[in-house]
Scaffold this motif. Structure first.
Motif, mmCIF file in Angstrom:
data_model
loop_
_atom_site.group_PDB
_atom_site.id
_atom_site.type_symbol
_atom_site.label_atom_id
_atom_site.label_comp_id
_atom_site.label_asym_id
_atom_site.label_seq_id
_atom_site.Cartn_x
_atom_site.Cartn_y
_atom_site.Cartn_z
ATOM 1 N N VAL A 19 0.837 -1.199 0.000
ATOM 2 C CA VAL A 19 0.000 0.000 0.000
ATOM 3 C C VAL A 19 0.872 1.250 0.000
ATOM 4 O O VAL A 19 1.699 1.438 0.896
ATOM 5 C CB VAL A 19 -0.933 0.018 1.224
ATOM 6 C CG1 VAL A 19 -1.806 1.275 1.213
ATOM 7 C CG2 VAL A 19 -1.801 -1.233 1.266
ATOM 8 N N GLU A 20 0.692 2.074 -1.012
ATOM 9 C CA GLU A 20 1.450 3.323 -1.081
ATOM 10 C C GLU A 20 1.153 4.183 0.151
ATOM 11 O O GLU A 20 -0.014 4.430 0.489
ATOM 12 C CB GLU A 20 1.071 4.083 -2.355
ATOM 13 C CG GLU A 20 1.867 5.350 -2.580
ATOM 14 C CD GLU A 20 1.533 6.028 -3.905
ATOM 15 O OE1 GLU A 20 1.769 7.248 -3.995
ATOM 16 O OE2 GLU A 20 1.034 5.343 -4.823
ATOM 17 N N GLY A 21 2.206 4.595 0.834
ATOM 18 C CA GLY A 21 2.037 5.451 2.002
ATOM 19 C C GLY A 21 1.755 4.712 3.293
ATOM 20 O O GLY A 21 1.398 5.332 4.295
ATOM 21 N N ALA A 22 1.891 3.386 3.292
ATOM 22 C CA ALA A 22 1.602 2.608 4.499
ATOM 23 C C ALA A 22 2.513 1.383 4.555
ATOM 24 O O ALA A 22 3.238 1.081 3.596
ATOM 25 C CB ALA A 22 0.140 2.161 4.512
ATOM 26 N N ASP A 23 2.474 0.677 5.700
ATOM 27 C CA ASP A 23 3.243 -0.551 5.824
ATOM 28 C C ASP A 23 2.635 -1.646 4.953
ATOM 29 O O ASP A 23 1.501 -1.531 4.456
ATOM 30 C CB ASP A 23 3.259 -1.020 7.282
ATOM 31 C CG ASP A 23 4.178 -0.194 8.158
ATOM 32 O OD1 ASP A 23 5.133 0.400 7.619
ATOM 33 O OD2 ASP A 23 3.936 -0.140 9.383
ATOM 34 N N ILE A 24 3.390 -2.720 4.786
ATOM 35 C CA ILE A 24 2.917 -3.882 4.040
ATOM 36 C C ILE A 24 1.882 -4.615 4.893
ATOM 37 O O ILE A 24 2.095 -4.838 6.083
ATOM 38 C CB ILE A 24 4.082 -4.821 3.700
ATOM 39 C CG1 ILE A 24 5.141 -4.076 2.882
ATOM 40 C CG2 ILE A 24 3.589 -6.054 2.949
ATOM 41 C CD1 ILE A 24 6.466 -4.813 2.791
ATOM 42 N N ARG A 25 0.792 -5.007 4.292
ATOM 43 C CA ARG A 25 -0.289 -5.657 5.032
ATOM 44 C C ARG A 25 -0.347 -7.161 4.737
ATOM 45 O O ARG A 25 -0.530 -7.574 3.598
ATOM 46 C CB ARG A 25 -1.639 -5.018 4.686
ATOM 47 C CG ARG A 25 -1.734 -3.570 5.117
ATOM 48 C CD ARG A 25 -3.034 -2.922 4.679
ATOM 49 N NE ARG A 25 -3.065 -1.530 5.084
ATOM 50 C CZ ARG A 25 -3.980 -0.646 4.698
ATOM 51 N NH1 ARG A 25 -4.956 -1.029 3.864
ATOM 52 N NH2 ARG A 25 -3.923 0.606 5.110
ATOM 53 N N ILE A 26 -0.189 -7.941 5.801
ATOM 54 C CA ILE A 26 -0.438 -9.383 5.703
ATOM 55 C C ILE A 26 -1.884 -9.570 6.159
ATOM 56 O O ILE A 26 -2.201 -9.361 7.338
ATOM 57 C CB ILE A 26 0.522 -10.183 6.601
ATOM 58 C CG1 ILE A 26 1.982 -9.877 6.232
ATOM 59 C CG2 ILE A 26 0.235 -11.684 6.472
ATOM 60 C CD1 ILE A 26 2.978 -10.467 7.208
ATOM 61 N N TYR A 27 -2.751 -9.909 5.254
ATOM 62 C CA TYR A 27 -4.176 -9.928 5.567
ATOM 63 C C TYR A 27 -4.543 -11.064 6.521
ATOM 64 O O TYR A 27 -4.089 -12.198 6.373
ATOM 65 C CB TYR A 27 -5.000 -10.021 4.283
ATOM 66 C CG TYR A 27 -5.378 -8.650 3.753
ATOM 67 C CD1 TYR A 27 -6.695 -8.289 3.543
ATOM 68 C CD2 TYR A 27 -4.385 -7.699 3.503
ATOM 69 C CE1 TYR A 27 -7.037 -7.025 3.088
ATOM 70 C CE2 TYR A 27 -4.709 -6.432 3.046
ATOM 71 C CZ TYR A 27 -6.027 -6.102 2.842
ATOM 72 O OH TYR A 27 -6.363 -4.842 2.401
ATOM 73 N N GLY A 28 -5.384 -10.703 7.495
ATOM 74 C CA GLY A 28 -5.888 -11.676 8.451
ATOM 75 C C GLY A 28 -7.125 -12.384 7.922
ATOM 76 O O GLY A 28 -7.314 -12.525 6.711
ATOM 77 N N THR A 73 -0.437 -11.607 -3.950
ATOM 78 C CA THR A 73 -0.044 -10.233 -3.668
ATOM 79 C C THR A 73 -0.805 -9.260 -4.569
ATOM 80 O O THR A 73 -1.147 -9.582 -5.711
ATOM 81 C CB THR A 73 1.468 -10.001 -3.890
ATOM 82 O OG1 THR A 73 1.744 -9.948 -5.298
ATOM 83 C CG2 THR A 73 2.297 -11.085 -3.239
ATOM 84 N N SER A 74 -1.051 -8.071 -4.036
ATOM 85 C CA SER A 74 -1.614 -6.994 -4.849
ATOM 86 C C SER A 74 -0.983 -5.688 -4.389
ATOM 87 O O SER A 74 -0.370 -5.622 -3.320
ATOM 88 C CB SER A 74 -3.140 -6.930 -4.719
ATOM 89 O OG SER A 74 -3.523 -6.421 -3.453
ATOM 90 N N THR A 75 -1.125 -4.664 -5.205
ATOM 91 C CA THR A 75 -0.544 -3.360 -4.886
ATOM 92 C C THR A 75 -1.580 -2.270 -5.045
ATOM 93 O O THR A 75 -2.284 -2.200 -6.066
ATOM 94 C CB THR A 75 0.660 -3.055 -5.796
ATOM 95 O OG1 THR A 75 1.631 -4.091 -5.653
ATOM 96 C CG2 THR A 75 1.286 -1.711 -5.432
ATOM 97 N N TYR A 76 -1.679 -1.407 -4.029
ATOM 98 C CA TYR A 76 -2.555 -0.239 -4.076
ATOM 99 C C TYR A 76 -1.675 0.987 -4.263
ATOM 100 O O TYR A 76 -0.892 1.335 -3.389
ATOM 101 C CB TYR A 76 -3.356 -0.124 -2.783
ATOM 102 C CG TYR A 76 -4.304 1.055 -2.761
ATOM 103 C CD1 TYR A 76 -5.516 0.998 -3.428
ATOM 104 C CD2 TYR A 76 -3.980 2.218 -2.071
ATOM 105 C CE1 TYR A 76 -6.396 2.069 -3.418
ATOM 106 C CE2 TYR A 76 -4.857 3.293 -2.045
ATOM 107 C CZ TYR A 76 -6.058 3.219 -2.721
ATOM 108 O OH TYR A 76 -6.921 4.285 -2.708
ATOM 109 N N GLY A 77 -1.782 1.611 -5.438
ATOM 110 C CA GLY A 77 -0.940 2.750 -5.723
ATOM 111 C C GLY A 77 0.246 2.359 -6.586
ATOM 112 O O GLY A 77 0.262 1.314 -7.234
#
Length: 323
Positions: free
Chosen positions: A207-216, A262-266
């Motif tokens: 996520v642009e502007g945030a930490d990497i998210r490991i989805y729960g 994996t996916s990318t926002y931004g």
């Protein structure tokens, strides 16, 4: 999806127009009301904001989030207006262009242009409290507004609410049955319930502007993985509110799993996707070494939040895991 907090000022003229629209849309519960050339039947339904009178057969629907857009199109209803993501114009590419090309864009998610919404003369607005709760009075002055409490994990419950508001319960029942059958088919195709349970899957979002998210487990994609009976690594139990466990690139080894989507926002560079996925830590992950890392469309897997998106996700999931 990130909630955007920028607010658009509402002019007095817009509110005057909204009031006029509201007066023309109001009716009595389960009864005929109206004047002139036609009548409008309404019924009362429970929403996150209390009881709301809605048309029995709404014809001009505005939706203010991707889940509501997916629901409407799944149920055979083409909205007259819809919001879009703040990072991209237009609507998600997974939706047929033939169904979205005539939909008017009414601003960004969580930041709709209320004048544009009012100009479309809707007889129903669909959204959620988490997105537009602070605009409820303005929206309900334009047209009956049905809000669910939230989005994401509650997507199936929200779909039932959308179906009730749209008068499409029969179509909803069919969509749910088709999804359940699809889940069963995919589970069988990837080796059955036992193999699914023994295969740990992670979803990692940059996520642009945030930490990497490991989805729960308490989110849209988590619910689909649960329906498939897939195993989930223990790190998912540490996700804040069940949603995600956020890490820096230096701790990406915590995302280790048999399979990683994996996916990318931004922008991938600004989101750290490129640097992280070229690192030694990433290349040392079980999924990386086994060739089981799959890049997917963020707007489908994360933002779709509906049955049409879920069907395509299931197809991609089966394709990837049976390679």
């Amino acid at each position: 999806m990130t909630t955007f907090t920028r607010r658009r000022g509402v002019t007095l003229g817009a509110l005057t127009l909204a009031g006029a629209l509201a007066l023309s849309a109001c009716g009595s519960s389960d009864s005929d009301s109206g004047s002139g050339s036609g009548t409008a039947r309404t019924h009362t339904m429970k929403t996150a904001m209390g009881d709301v009178e809605v048309p029995v057969n709404p014809r001009r629907v505005v939706v203010l989030d991707t889940g509501e857009l997916d629901s409407a199109l799944t149920l055979g209803v083409q909205p007259v207006g819809a919001t879009h993501s703040a990072t991209e114009d237009g609507f998600p590419a997974y939706l047929p262009e033939s169904r979205t090309k005539d939909i008017k864009e009414v601003g960004e998610i969580a930041n709709p242009n209320l004048e544009t919404v009012a100009s479309l003369k809707p007889d129903l607005i669909l959204t959620s409290k988490v997105r537009d709760g602070d605009r409820y009075e303005q929206l309900s002055a334009i047209a009956p507004t049905v809000m669910t409490e939230s989005t994401g994990t509650a997507w199936k419950e929200n779909f039932r609410t959308h179906a009730e508001a749209l008068g499409k319960q029969a179509e909803a029942k069919k969509a749910v049955a088709e999804y359940d059958a699809h889940v069963a088919d995919v589970t069988e195709a990837i080796g059955g319930k036992a193999k699914a349970a023994a295969t740990d899957v992670n979803f990692v979002r940059f996520v642009e502007g945030a930490d990497i998210r490991i989805y729960g487990k308490q989110n849209y994609i988590g619910s689909i993985l649960a329906d498939l009976g897939m195993g989930r690594p223990s790190i998912t139990d540490k996700a804040k509110d069940g949603f995600s466990y956020d890490v820096s690139p230096e701790k990406i080894d915590l995302a280790d799993a048999d399979v990683i989507f994996t996916s990318t926002y931004g922008d991938p560079e600004k989101a750290g996707a490129t640097r992280t996925m070229n690192s030694g830590l990433w290349k040392g992950l079980t999924a990386s070494k086994g060739g089981k890392v799959f890049k997917v469309d963020d707007r489908l897997w994360i933002a779709g939040i509906g049955y049409t998106a879920a069907s395509q996700i299931l197809d991609e999931f089966q394709t990837d895991l049976t390679k």
